[in-house]
Design an enzyme around this catalytic site. Sequence first.
Site, PDB file in Angstrom:
ATOM      1  N   ASP A   1       0.845  -1.094   0.040  1.00 64.57           N
ATOM      2  CA  ASP A   1      -0.064  -0.091   0.055  1.00 64.57           C
ATOM      3  C   ASP A   1       0.801   1.355   0.051  1.00 64.57           C
ATOM      4  O   ASP A   1       1.921   1.465   0.905  1.00 64.57           O
ATOM      5  CB  ASP A   1      -0.852   0.030   1.209  1.00 64.57           C
ATOM      6  CG  ASP A   1      -2.001   1.028   0.911  1.00 64.57           C
ATOM      7  OD1 ASP A   1      -3.130   0.782   0.503  1.00 64.57           O
ATOM      8  OD2 ASP A   1      -1.846   1.956   1.690  1.00 64.57           O
ATOM      9  N   ILE A   2       0.614   2.178  -0.851  1.00 59.13           N
ATOM     10  CA  ILE A   2       1.635   3.338  -1.068  1.00 59.13           C
ATOM     11  C   ILE A   2       1.412   4.062   0.271  1.00 59.13           C
ATOM     12  O   ILE A   2      -0.088   4.416   0.712  1.00 59.13           O
ATOM     13  CB  ILE A   2       1.032   4.212  -2.192  1.00 59.13           C
ATOM     14  CG1 ILE A   2       1.576   3.279  -3.514  1.00 59.13           C
ATOM     15  CG2 ILE A   2       1.965   5.604  -2.357  1.00 59.13           C
ATOM     16  CD1 ILE A   2       0.814   3.982  -4.827  1.00 59.13           C
TER      17      ILE A   2
ATOM     18  N   ASN B   1      -2.388  13.001  -3.255  1.00 60.08           N
ATOM     19  CA  ASN B   1      -3.621  13.453  -4.215  1.00 60.08           C
ATOM     20  C   ASN B   1      -4.307  14.915  -3.876  1.00 60.08           C
ATOM     21  O   ASN B   1      -4.533  15.923  -4.509  1.00 60.08           O
ATOM     22  CB  ASN B   1      -4.800  12.438  -4.032  1.00 60.08           C
ATOM     23  CG  ASN B   1      -4.593  11.242  -5.070  1.00 60.08           C
ATOM     24  OD1 ASN B   1      -4.085  11.471  -6.069  1.00 60.08           O
ATOM     25  ND2 ASN B   1      -5.321  10.143  -4.684  1.00 60.08           N
TER      26      ASN B   1
ATOM     27  N   ASP C   1      -2.473   9.609 -10.220  1.00 55.49           N
ATOM     28  CA  ASP C   1      -2.638   8.484 -11.378  1.00 55.49           C
ATOM     29  C   ASP C   1      -1.141   8.121 -11.937  1.00 55.49           C
ATOM     30  O   ASP C   1      -1.133   6.937 -12.069  1.00 55.49           O
ATOM     31  CB  ASP C   1      -3.571   8.946 -12.452  1.00 55.49           C
ATOM     32  CG  ASP C   1      -5.018   9.086 -11.900  1.00 55.49           C
ATOM     33  OD1 ASP C   1      -5.468   8.367 -10.653  1.00 55.49           O
ATOM     34  OD2 ASP C   1      -5.984   9.461 -12.535  1.00 55.49           O
TER      35      ASP C   1
ATOM     36  N   GLU D   1      -5.036   2.613  -3.786  1.00 53.10           N
ATOM     37  CA  GLU D   1      -3.639   2.514  -3.697  1.00 53.10           C
ATOM     38  C   GLU D   1      -2.706   1.334  -3.458  1.00 53.10           C
ATOM     39  O   GLU D   1      -1.629   1.268  -3.067  1.00 53.10           O
ATOM     40  CB  GLU D   1      -2.865   3.792  -3.131  1.00 53.10           C
ATOM     41  CG  GLU D   1      -3.208   3.732  -1.484  1.00 53.10           C
ATOM     42  CD  GLU D   1      -4.444   4.246  -1.037  1.00 53.10           C
ATOM     43  OE1 GLU D   1      -4.505   4.987   0.098  1.00 53.10           O
ATOM     44  OE2 GLU D   1      -5.403   4.615  -2.071  1.00 53.10           O
TER      45      GLU D   1
END
Length: 355
Positions: free
Chosen positions: A213-214, A221, A230, A256
Amino acid sequence: MNTAVAPKVQVPDVAGQITYAMRSMGVAPIPRNYELFYEAYIGSNPALTRELAALGAHATQAELDTLGAQYFNTNPARVFDDAHTRISGELDGLLRILRQEQSSLESYTRLLGETHKRITSKSNASVELIENAIELLSQATGDTMAHGERTVEDVVQRSQEMDQVRKELDEYKRIANTDSLTRLSNRRAFDDRLAAVFNNPGMRPVTALLLADIDNFKKINDTYGHPVGDKILATVASVIRSNVRRDVFVARAGGEEFALIIEGNTAEEVTAIAERIRRTLETTPFKNSRTRVNYGPITVSIGICMASNAEDAGELYSRTDIALYGAKNAGRNCIVLYQDGMQKDFSKSWLIYKA
């Protein structure tokens, strides 16, 4: 290698939350509605999420279907129905060709028999009669051979058309199982592949699920906008894909979060693969080549669980998710390998692999 104590975390029940949301909005629990809410919930399409939320608490089925048609413009049922109709039509045509060929051969066989009788009959042994019979037979043979050639051409054409339908279905399946942004497999394909892990019990000790997971992606964002987010998602997907073998299944599980199913490796080897991914992302520059704005560093938290530590696909995902949440709570940009009892006793030390 460092150790850390992970606090107790709550693992969300995705299916339960989706079902609850649908029920609270009075939405019928039918498959196409569930798919709509599922895609909106995991956040793979922010525009869909916003538009579904905008419908409010009393969305009609017509409104939901319109939204579904907008974002899922290929209806699986219609695709397969159309393919079935086309294949059925080709098979019917093929059967007609074969029946015509059978009828032609039967007529030719009868003609051969009648000609044979004329030629061998003592009462009809005139040269003219025999010449007429041979001419008739020659013409019939030529017609039969020409008909046979046309039949072969028709059969080949029908076969080619049916093969084209098969290729179109294969391509549709590929598109339907691919995330349009990252070009990785999507959640639908991941769920199918994860279920298949338990079809071969002998492979479970050397099969692992990895969730990455980022870190702080919402902040990215909010700061730089969704277009930048994106691009970062696509780059992270490319880095992950390039750091594993071709046979490793890689998917965008939602938002993500990325999922990898790694077969044929021990827990230590899988952890080494995860560390390679983590380190590569940590050192990959994320910059705008035009404005020189630096979006990085981009890091990921990773949870791992071996299939031998779970009874089924649902439990494997849940326990890998627990490990992922442990990595998040241990400071992010690190790896947690699931161990027995983690979901019951979060006061135990968890192994954290971090440079």
